[in-house]
Design a protein around this motif. Sequence first.
Motif, short mmCIF file in Angstrom:
data_model
loop_
_atom_site.label_atom_id
_atom_site.label_comp_id
_atom_site.label_asym_id
_atom_site.label_seq_id
_atom_site.Cartn_x
_atom_site.Cartn_y
_atom_site.Cartn_z
N LYS A 185 0.83 -1.20 0.00
CA LYS A 185 0.00 0.00 0.00
C LYS A 185 0.87 1.26 0.00
N LYS A 186 1.96 1.18 0.77
CA LYS A 186 2.88 2.33 0.80
C LYS A 186 3.46 2.57 -0.58
N LYS A 187 3.86 1.49 -1.23
CA LYS A 187 4.42 1.62 -2.58
C LYS A 187 3.37 2.20 -3.53
N PHE A 188 2.14 1.72 -3.36
CA PHE A 188 1.05 2.20 -4.20
C PHE A 188 0.86 3.70 -4.00
N GLU A 189 0.88 4.12 -2.74
CA GLU A 189 0.67 5.54 -2.46
C GLU A 189 1.82 6.41 -2.97
N ARG A 190 3.01 5.84 -2.96
CA ARG A 190 4.17 6.57 -3.52
C ARG A 190 4.19 6.44 -5.04
N ASN A 191 3.36 5.54 -5.55
CA ASN A 191 3.32 5.24 -6.98
C ASN A 191 4.68 4.79 -7.48
N ASP A 192 5.29 3.90 -6.71
CA ASP A 192 6.65 3.50 -7.06
C ASP A 192 6.92 2.06 -6.62
N GLY A 193 7.45 1.28 -7.52
CA GLY A 193 7.94 -0.06 -7.18
C GLY A 193 6.87 -1.11 -6.93
N MET A 194 5.63 -0.84 -7.35
CA MET A 194 4.57 -1.81 -7.10
C MET A 194 4.83 -3.12 -7.83
N MET A 195 4.31 -4.21 -7.24
CA MET A 195 4.41 -5.50 -7.92
C MET A 195 3.56 -5.50 -9.17
N ALA A 196 2.38 -4.87 -9.08
CA ALA A 196 1.48 -4.84 -10.22
C ALA A 196 0.96 -3.42 -10.41
N PRO A 197 1.63 -2.62 -11.23
CA PRO A 197 1.22 -1.22 -11.39
C PRO A 197 -0.23 -1.12 -11.86
N GLY A 198 -0.95 -0.18 -11.29
CA GLY A 198 -2.36 -0.01 -11.67
C GLY A 198 -3.29 -0.83 -10.79
N TYR A 199 -2.70 -1.69 -9.95
CA TYR A 199 -3.53 -2.50 -9.04
C TYR A 199 -3.31 -2.04 -7.61
N LYS A 200 -4.42 -1.87 -6.91
CA LYS A 200 -4.32 -1.41 -5.52
C LYS A 200 -4.50 -2.61 -4.60
N PRO A 201 -3.64 -2.75 -3.57
CA PRO A 201 -3.81 -3.90 -2.68
C PRO A 201 -5.06 -3.73 -1.80
N ALA A 202 -5.73 -4.82 -1.49
CA ALA A 202 -6.88 -4.78 -0.61
C ALA A 202 -6.90 -6.05 0.23
N LEU A 203 -7.43 -5.94 1.43
CA LEU A 203 -7.51 -7.12 2.31
C LEU A 203 -8.83 -7.85 2.08
N MET A 242 -11.09 -11.66 3.32
CA MET A 242 -11.13 -12.86 4.14
C MET A 242 -10.96 -14.07 3.23
N ASN A 243 -10.08 -14.97 3.65
CA ASN A 243 -9.87 -16.17 2.85
C ASN A 243 -9.99 -17.36 3.78
N PHE A 244 -11.15 -17.97 3.81
CA PHE A 244 -11.46 -19.07 4.71
C PHE A 244 -10.93 -18.84 6.13
N LYS A 245 -9.71 -19.29 6.45
CA LYS A 245 -9.28 -19.12 7.84
C LYS A 245 -8.11 -18.16 8.04
N PHE A 246 -7.86 -17.35 7.06
CA PHE A 246 -6.85 -16.31 7.28
C PHE A 246 -7.18 -15.10 6.42
N ILE A 247 -6.39 -14.07 6.62
CA ILE A 247 -6.61 -12.83 5.85
C ILE A 247 -5.66 -12.86 4.65
N ASP A 248 -6.17 -12.44 3.52
CA ASP A 248 -5.35 -12.47 2.31
C ASP A 248 -5.32 -11.08 1.65
N VAL A 249 -4.39 -10.91 0.74
CA VAL A 249 -4.30 -9.65 0.00
C VAL A 249 -4.72 -9.92 -1.44
N THR A 250 -5.56 -9.07 -1.98
CA THR A 250 -5.83 -9.17 -3.42
C THR A 250 -5.45 -7.84 -4.05
N TYR A 251 -5.31 -7.85 -5.34
CA TYR A 251 -4.93 -6.64 -6.05
C TYR A 251 -6.07 -6.26 -6.99
N VAL A 252 -6.63 -5.10 -6.71
CA VAL A 252 -7.82 -4.67 -7.43
C VAL A 252 -7.42 -3.61 -8.47
#
Length: 309
Positions: free
Chosen positions: A64-82, A84-94
């Motif tokens: 998220k920090k990288k996204f906000e700086r607009n620098d070094g993202m794994m997937a440019p143009g995609y914003k990370p979001a939390l 629920m994934n069955f029994k843990f928390i996961d990150v998706t890229y929207v």
Amino acid sequence: MEDMGQNLTRLIKERQLDHQYSELIEEVLKDPDVQAFLTDHQDQLTEEMVAKSYAKLYEFVHEKKKFERNDGMMAPGYKPALVMNFKFIDVTYVPTAELVARQKEKEIRDRVRSMDMPKDIRSATMEKFELTDARREAMAEALTFTSNYIENPKDFHKALYLQGSFGVGKTYLLGAIAHDLAKHGHVSTLVHFPSFAVEMKQSIAKNNMGEKLDAVKKTPILMLDDIGADSMSSWIRDDVLGVILQYRMQEQLPTFFSSNFNMQQLESEHLRTTQRGEDEPLKAKRIMERIRYLAKEIQMTGKNRRHSS
Ligand code: ADP
Ligand code: MG
């Protein structure tokens, strides 16, 4: 993403960074988005599940920090979001709204295929088309065509033969029509006819004219730009242009033309006399009949825009 979790765990194990680790976790848990997520999902989450998700939460905050700086993202143009994934928390890229808009614009542009056309044709739109009295008729006809076609793409629609001197905006208007149709999902092909003719001649030698000719012949909407700009051999006239037009008539496919010459001039001054100087009025007439069937002649006048800006 897996990697980051694994790396983090390894890092902790290897270096026993227990102290730094708890600081890191504290910081991650303080993140307002993480807090909001934990509050929103408190019914579904146990402490153990949150603990199991530390690496993911860390990934989220970090990306998220990288996204906000607009620098070094794994997937440019995609914003990370939390999530629920069955029994843990996961990150998706929207995908962000800008990315979606950019992708949509690209899809539209990709529906405008062009062969040997000037590059700026890709940015031509009806909205940007500057109107003058001299261009009003052409514009009105263009809008009539596009709305009729969009309403009923399976029917035959007579297209336009834009005639006018150099620089009045014929090619630009073709590009704008193609863009408008593309917005509604329709594919057009714009072909600079003199270049295409040269290419066809070269490709007979290489024995590969079939594919390109076929693509032009069969495209849902065809625009032949600058027809008559170069003298034509009888082979180009009859076996290339004639074949394309014959097919398009049979299949009832819209076909536009632009030319510096009106239909009558095209017939008598270009199609009738071949490069070798032979006079072939009947062959010229046959081609002209097909052009007249496919398109309506529209005069465009006005000043030459090429040097006005
Ligand atoms: P033609 O094909 O009639 O020779 P073009 O379409 O190439 O003329 O237009 C000449 C120049 O003017 C091009 O650079 C084009 O982008 C620009 N142009 C033409 N018509 C318009 C218009 N209506 N609005 C904005 N730019 C235009
Ligand atoms: Mg032109």
